[in-house]
Write an enzyme that holds these catalytic residues in place. Structure first.
Site, short mmCIF file in Angstrom:
data_model
loop_
_atom_site.label_atom_id
_atom_site.label_comp_id
_atom_site.label_asym_id
_atom_site.label_seq_id
_atom_site.Cartn_x
_atom_site.Cartn_y
_atom_site.Cartn_z
N ASP A 55 0.38 -9.05 47.91
CA ASP A 55 -0.73 -8.42 48.65
C ASP A 55 -1.65 -7.64 47.72
O ASP A 55 -1.96 -6.48 47.96
CB ASP A 55 -0.18 -7.51 49.75
N GLU A 218 -6.68 -12.62 58.24
CA GLU A 218 -6.32 -11.30 57.68
C GLU A 218 -6.76 -11.25 56.22
O GLU A 218 -7.71 -11.91 55.85
CB GLU A 218 -4.81 -11.05 57.83
#
Length: 533
Positions: A55, A218
């Site tokens: 991430d 996302e």
């Protein structure tokens, strides 16, 4: 120039050019890379960090680059890395020293956030401060600031106290107005844009607008480039998770123009989430993780960005004007500074160096670097569940690397061990883990191997010191060893296949607990971790 020297020079250039071209054009089978990172000749090979840095987001401030990565239930949380060239990285700090400020479920006496905790976030530099925002799936959005990326970071502030949100990122417009973009994955992956108060701590009521919704949308980032607002995100297509972008002349949209920036490429574990960065030379790059995990986690790669028709195409631009994975290239800048994430530790500092992360927030009075100078002392206490390392506090971990050759050696003094105590070296993950260490029963200490709950007893230990070792290669198969003198090592057990679980890759860990009472301790002299380039 003399002819023999000239011929030698030409041959040298041709060989190296051919070698580089092969590396650039011939993609490796996933995980079978023997070369990675800085090639020391002005080029680099992907991955640039073959370890679990998931991430990712990245920014440049002057000539320095900073990246952040999710840490889930590990403490301290939200790791921060520094680089001079986006290829060589060092760990400099964490943004969250006390992860119980997120939830008491992340404390050593609860341990209820495997696969949850700190998810994706972003780092930005605004108004002479560094700003970090991230989300947790159960608690909402949080933020913190610092004048220096090394910290100290301000105590966490909760920006949004709602369940079911992820992948947020802040953005400040030219007029100073701050915004926060994020996904409500519990409501069909709707992406919301909020205005923030001037201090960045609150969302302005009534400012919320849904600007996008698609399957699995996302990984949000918001950029303003040449007066155009670019919304970066990823979504799930039939071929896998792909990198997408939409743009508008107005920050709230409508975002009517949309472009796919790269192909999913499942064979390369879908590089997707990350950050777009412009170098001081005005070139663009994309620092990303490979989003489908395996035993090594979601590792880090660096891809060139080519602007085509006003879109930042990631990787090699195809005839369809969509990017594909690039496995090597020219370094963005070449400052001559080489970093590497820290690994080994002699435990002779006043604080643990930043490569270490506890599994959940530790019980602070049960560990010390001062009680015995030059050693890490770990006091044992009862786990939440007997013989379950996933429910035993104060397990100290760091990332493992997927390189050709890896070796970890741990030296322990177990003269303070007591009945019911177990301590040693672990390949750690949830739900699967393996341990090799010492167990104490009826005041007798013996070697014990635990692989996924299957326990094998070894020899009775006569002294009070032991050396434990693990070796593994690109296949992620670890072989444990032990030594009673630090010189001759004996293998113990069969090779253990490291595993992926709870969105995390394997970690190497030091563990210590006591099934019977809060009693006993071990001392760790050193932890030596070497890996191949």
């Amino acid at each position: 120039m003399h002819r023999p020297i000239l011929i030698y020079f030409i041959v040298f250039i041709l060989i190296n050019t051919h070698s580089f071209a092969q590396t650039n054009n011939q993609a490796p089978i996933w995980g079978q890379w023997e070369n990675w990172g800085d090639s020391r000749n002005g080029t680099y090979n992907n991955p640039i960090l073959p370890a679990d840095y998931s991430d990712l987001d990245c920014i440049r401030v002057g000539s320095d680059y900073y990246a952040v990565s999710s840490t889930f239930q590990y403490s301290p949380g939200f790791v921060i890395l520094h680089s001079k060239d986006m290829v060589n990285w060092e760990i400099i700090s964490h943004a969250v020293n006390d992860i119980t400020s997120i939830s008491p479920e992340m404390n050593w006496d609860k341990m209820n956030r495997y696969g949850k905790g700190i998810w994706a976030g972003a780092i930005r530099y605004h108004d002479k401060k560094f700003w970090i925002y991230f989300g947790t799936p159960d608690e909402g959005y949080f933020m913190t600031t610092a004048e220096k990326p090394e910290g100290p970071w301000q105590p966490l502030h909760q920006v949004l106290a709602k369940k079911g949100w992820d992948d947020c990122s802040p953005f400040w417009d030219d007029d100073g107005q701050g915004y926060l973009i994020g996904t409500n994955f519990s409501d069909g992956y709707k992406i919301h844009l909020f205005k923030m108060t001037a201090d960045g701590k609150e969302l302005i009521e009534g400012s919320d607008k849904v600007i996008h919704q698609s399957e699995g949308s996302e990984a949000n980032k918001l950029y303003k480039i040449n007066g155009i607002y670019y919304h970066f995100f990823s979504e799930v297509k039939p071929e896998g998770r792909t990198i997408m972008m939409e743009r508008s002349k107005n920050i709230y949209g409508p975002y009517t123009e949309e472009k796919q920036l790269s192909h999913a490429e499942k064979q390369f574990n879908e590089p997707n989430q990350g950050g777009l960065v412009q170098t001081q030379n005005r070139d663009w790059y994309f620092l990303t993780h490979h989003g489908t995990g395996d035993w090594s986690g979601r590792i880090m790669s660096l891809l060139p960005v080519n602007w085509v028709d006003g879109w930042p195409i990631i990787g090699k631009v195809g005839e369809d004007k969509i990017g594909t994975m690039v496995w090597s290239g020219k370094k963005p800048v070449n400052p001559g500074v080489v970093y590497a994430p820290q690994t080994s530790d002699e435990f002779n500092q006043s604080n643990l160096p930043p490569q270490w992360e506890w599994n959940y927030h530790p019980r602070v009075e049960k560990w010390s670097l001062k009680e015995r100078a030059g050693w890490l002392r770990l006091h044992a206490f009862k786990p939440i569940e007997t013989n379950n390392l996933l429910k035993a506090g104060n397990t100290l971990t760091q990332r493992t690397y997927r390189t050709k050759a890896n070796e970890v050696i741990l030296k322990l003094d177990f003269s303070g061990i007591n009945n019911g105590q177990k301590a040693g070296l672990s390949h750690f993950g949830a739900p699967a883990y393996a341990t090799l260490g010492i167990a104490c029963e009826d005041k007798i200490s013996y070697l014990e191997l635990n692989v996924k709950g299957k326990i094998t007893k070894g020899l009775v230990l006569k002294g009070n010191k032991i050396w434990l070792k693990s070796t593994w290669g690109l296949d992620g198969k670890s072989q444990f060893y032990y030594s009673i003198n630090g010189k001759k090592y004996m293998p113990f057990g069969k090779p253990y296949q490291m595993e992926w679980g709870s969105y995390r890759g394997d970690r190497i860990a030091i563990y210590n607990y006591n099934n019977l009472a809060d009693d006993g301790y071990i001392d760790v002299d050193y932890f030596h971790y070497t890996y191949s380039k």
